[in-house]
Design an enzyme around this catalytic site. Structure first.
Site, PDB file in Angstrom:
ATOM      1  N   LYS A  34       0.844  -1.192   0.000  1.00  0.00           N
ATOM      2  CA  LYS A  34       0.000   0.000   0.000  1.00  0.00           C
ATOM      3  C   LYS A  34       0.880   1.243   0.000  1.00  0.00           C
ATOM      4  O   LYS A  34       1.776   1.374   0.846  1.00  0.00           O
ATOM      5  CB  LYS A  34      -0.893   0.010   1.238  1.00  0.00           C
ATOM      6  N   ASP A  61      -3.423   4.257  -1.836  1.00  0.00           N
ATOM      7  CA  ASP A  61      -4.301   4.700  -0.747  1.00  0.00           C
ATOM      8  C   ASP A  61      -4.230   6.217  -0.600  1.00  0.00           C
ATOM      9  O   ASP A  61      -3.640   6.742   0.343  1.00  0.00           O
ATOM     10  CB  ASP A  61      -3.838   3.996   0.544  1.00  0.00           C
ATOM     11  N   LYS A  63      -7.110   8.113  -0.870  1.00  0.00           N
ATOM     12  CA  LYS A  63      -8.421   8.511  -0.316  1.00  0.00           C
ATOM     13  C   LYS A  63      -8.952   9.792  -0.959  1.00  0.00           C
ATOM     14  O   LYS A  63      -9.190  10.798  -0.277  1.00  0.00           O
ATOM     15  CB  LYS A  63      -8.321   8.690   1.205  1.00  0.00           C
ATOM     16  N   PHE A  64      -9.209   9.719  -2.265  1.00  0.00           N
ATOM     17  CA  PHE A  64      -9.706  10.905  -2.979  1.00  0.00           C
ATOM     18  C   PHE A  64     -11.065  11.348  -2.409  1.00  0.00           C
ATOM     19  O   PHE A  64     -11.930  10.517  -2.126  1.00  0.00           O
ATOM     20  CB  PHE A  64      -9.873  10.609  -4.471  1.00  0.00           C
ATOM     21  N   HIS A  65     -11.243  12.645  -2.268  1.00  0.00           N
ATOM     22  CA  HIS A  65     -12.489  13.197  -1.721  1.00  0.00           C
ATOM     23  C   HIS A  65     -12.669  14.595  -2.297  1.00  0.00           C
ATOM     24  O   HIS A  65     -12.080  15.557  -1.809  1.00  0.00           O
ATOM     25  CB  HIS A  65     -12.395  13.242  -0.192  1.00  0.00           C
ATOM     26  N   ASP A  66     -13.510  14.683  -3.331  1.00  0.00           N
ATOM     27  CA  ASP A  66     -13.706  15.990  -3.975  1.00  0.00           C
ATOM     28  C   ASP A  66     -14.992  15.915  -4.789  1.00  0.00           C
ATOM     29  O   ASP A  66     -15.710  14.915  -4.713  1.00  0.00           O
ATOM     30  CB  ASP A  66     -12.482  16.303  -4.868  1.00  0.00           C
ATOM     31  N   ILE A  67     -15.274  16.920  -5.582  1.00  0.00           N
ATOM     32  CA  ILE A  67     -16.475  16.873  -6.427  1.00  0.00           C
ATOM     33  C   ILE A  67     -16.302  15.757  -7.464  1.00  0.00           C
ATOM     34  O   ILE A  67     -15.164  15.323  -7.731  1.00  0.00           O
ATOM     35  CB  ILE A  67     -16.750  18.239  -7.102  1.00  0.00           C
ATOM     36  N   ASN A  69     -16.251  15.342 -10.729  1.00  0.00           N
ATOM     37  CA  ASN A  69     -15.319  15.456 -11.853  1.00  0.00           C
ATOM     38  C   ASN A  69     -13.864  15.378 -11.396  1.00  0.00           C
ATOM     39  O   ASN A  69     -13.057  14.641 -11.977  1.00  0.00           O
ATOM     40  CB  ASN A  69     -15.569  16.777 -12.611  1.00  0.00           C
ATOM     41  N   THR A  70     -13.527  16.101 -10.331  1.00  0.00           N
ATOM     42  CA  THR A  70     -12.138  16.124  -9.855  1.00  0.00           C
ATOM     43  C   THR A  70     -11.718  14.743  -9.350  1.00  0.00           C
ATOM     44  O   THR A  70     -10.609  14.275  -9.630  1.00  0.00           O
ATOM     45  CB  THR A  70     -11.997  17.179  -8.725  1.00  0.00           C
ATOM     46  N   THR A 120     -10.488   3.594  10.779  1.00  0.00           N
ATOM     47  CA  THR A 120     -10.412   2.661  11.919  1.00  0.00           C
ATOM     48  C   THR A 120      -9.821   3.312  13.171  1.00  0.00           C
ATOM     49  O   THR A 120      -9.931   2.766  14.258  1.00  0.00           O
ATOM     50  CB  THR A 120      -9.561   1.423  11.570  1.00  0.00           C
ATOM     51  N   GLY A 211       0.831  -2.641   8.659  1.00  0.00           N
ATOM     52  CA  GLY A 211       2.017  -1.801   8.543  1.00  0.00           C
ATOM     53  C   GLY A 211       3.052  -2.148   9.587  1.00  0.00           C
ATOM     54  O   GLY A 211       3.852  -3.069   9.449  1.00  0.00           O
ATOM     55  N   ARG A 212       3.003  -1.388  10.692  1.00  0.00           N
ATOM     56  CA  ARG A 212       4.055  -1.445  11.708  1.00  0.00           C
ATOM     57  C   ARG A 212       4.393  -2.822  12.261  1.00  0.00           C
ATOM     58  O   ARG A 212       5.580  -3.083  12.525  1.00  0.00           O
ATOM     59  CB  ARG A 212       3.717  -0.448  12.839  1.00  0.00           C
TER      60      ARG A 212
HETATM   61  O1  C5P Z   1       0.831   0.332  10.999  1.00  0.00           O
HETATM   62  P1  C5P Z   1      -0.618  -0.043  10.816  1.00  0.00           P
HETATM   63  O2  C5P Z   1      -0.818  -1.547  10.638  1.00  0.00           O
HETATM   64  O3  C5P Z   1      -1.524   0.542  11.849  1.00  0.00           O
HETATM   65  O4  C5P Z   1      -1.005   0.607   9.409  1.00  0.00           O
HETATM   66  C1  C5P Z   1      -2.330   0.607   8.936  1.00  0.00           C
HETATM   67  C2  C5P Z   1      -2.393   1.336   7.641  1.00  0.00           C
HETATM   68  O5  C5P Z   1      -3.746   1.360   7.212  1.00  0.00           O
HETATM   69  C3  C5P Z   1      -1.925   2.787   7.699  1.00  0.00           C
HETATM   70  O6  C5P Z   1      -1.281   3.066   6.456  1.00  0.00           O
HETATM   71  C4  C5P Z   1      -3.204   3.595   7.812  1.00  0.00           C
HETATM   72  O7  C5P Z   1      -3.112   4.856   7.243  1.00  0.00           O
HETATM   73  C5  C5P Z   1      -4.160   2.722   6.989  1.00  0.00           C
HETATM   74  N1  C5P Z   1      -5.591   2.879   7.263  1.00  0.00           N
HETATM   75  C6  C5P Z   1      -6.146   2.721   8.509  1.00  0.00           C
HETATM   76  N2  C5P Z   1      -7.500   2.864   8.685  1.00  0.00           N
HETATM   77  C7  C5P Z   1      -8.297   3.136   7.622  1.00  0.00           C
HETATM   78  C8  C5P Z   1      -7.746   3.305   6.355  1.00  0.00           C
HETATM   79  C9  C5P Z   1      -6.377   3.165   6.205  1.00  0.00           C
HETATM   80  O8  C5P Z   1      -5.428   2.426   9.469  1.00  0.00           O
HETATM   81  N3  C5P Z   1      -9.602   3.197   7.757  1.00  0.00           N
END
Ligand code: C5P
Length: 241
Positions: A34, A61, A63-67, A69-70, A120, A211-212
């Site tokens: 991602k 990722d 997360k587009f948020h606009d009108i 067309n944009t 989340t 991620g982490r």
């Molecule tokens: O490190 P971690 O496992 O918490 O990473 C979760 C990833 O998921 C991050 O890149 C975070 O921005 C993304 N994310 C999230 N909750 C959402 C959408 C995306 O934690 N609803």
């Protein structure tokens, strides 16, 4: 879908060098990444090419948020970049999502158009404070999921805690992409509503965004492998492999 296709590693880095390093370390263990705003902007978009050129799948990722067309124009950029999936905010509304879903499929029928419902990191109190809504966090998320499905999008980003209800509401083929996943051996960080990889799969998550627990682990390959084992266990328990 095979086990590896379900694990998306979040590359939350501020520079391309660090992101490339972890991709190299993970090698063949991980095939799906991602790229979020931080890395996309800092790498001037180049990280996407780096990954696709190496045969890796990309979840863009942004997360587009606009009108409408944009947002559609931004989504068409994602489609042309050969990414596997990208996302918009469902709160952008039905017209926006309908336009995105339709136009993107015209130029790339394979790409998955996904929407974000409620982040989340939100707690029940956080949602109340922000949206001043009488609906619970779950009700709000389900409402946005229904709207996303109606608009012709392919799925949503949601907490593993909502995945089952969303599958029941929107159908089995409606994709659930779930962050907020934490193996038992890892810390929660700033995620509020977490679930283990195995439970997440059993509860209807198609894709897990982690991620982490992997990228900050002293042995990222071992951490990813342990998560893949859990995913496989979940798939067996759910009878989907
Ligand atoms: O490190 P971690 O496992 O918490 O990473 C979760 C990833 O998921 C991050 O890149 C975070 O921005 C993304 N994310 C999230 N909750 C959402 C959408 C995306 O934690 N609803």
């Amino acid at each position: 879908m095979n086990v590896k296709d379900r694990l998306i590693i979040a590359l939350d880095y501020s520079n391309m060098e660090d992101a490339k390093k972890i991709v190299e370390i993970l090698g063949e263990t991980v095939s799906f990444y991602k790229v979020g705003l931080e890395l996309f902007l800092n790498s001037k978009g180049e990280m996407v090419d780096y990954l696709t050129e190496r045969g890796k799948k990309v979840f863009l990722d942004l997360k587009f948020h606009d009108i409408p067309n944009t947002t559609t124009m931004a989504s068409l950029f994602a489609a042309k970049q050969n990414v596997f999936m990208f996302n918009v905010h469902a709160s952008g509304g039905r017209a926006m999502m309908e336009s995105v879903a339709k136009k993107v499929k015209e130029i790339n029928p394979e790409i998955l158009s996904i929407a974000v419902t409620i982040l989340t990191s939100f707690s029940e109190e956080g949602v109340k404070e922000t949206f001043q809504s009488q609906l619970s966090l779950k009700e709000l998320a389900l409402n946005l999921a229904k709207l996303t499905k109606k608009a012709g999008m392919d799925g949503i980003v949601c907490s593993p805690w909502e995945a089952k209800a969303i599958k029941e509401l929107c159908g089995k083929s409606f994709k659930t992409v779930c962050p907020g996943v934490r193996p038992k051996w890892s810390v929660a960080d700033d995620q509020e509503r977490i679930m283990t990889p195995k439970d997440a799969i059993v509860n209807g998550c198609d894709y897990l965004v982690v991620g982490r627990p992997v990228t900050k682990n002293e042995n990222p390959v071992k951490a990813a492998e342990m998560i893949l084992v859990e995913i496989e266990e979940g798939m067996k328990e759910a009878g989907v492999c």
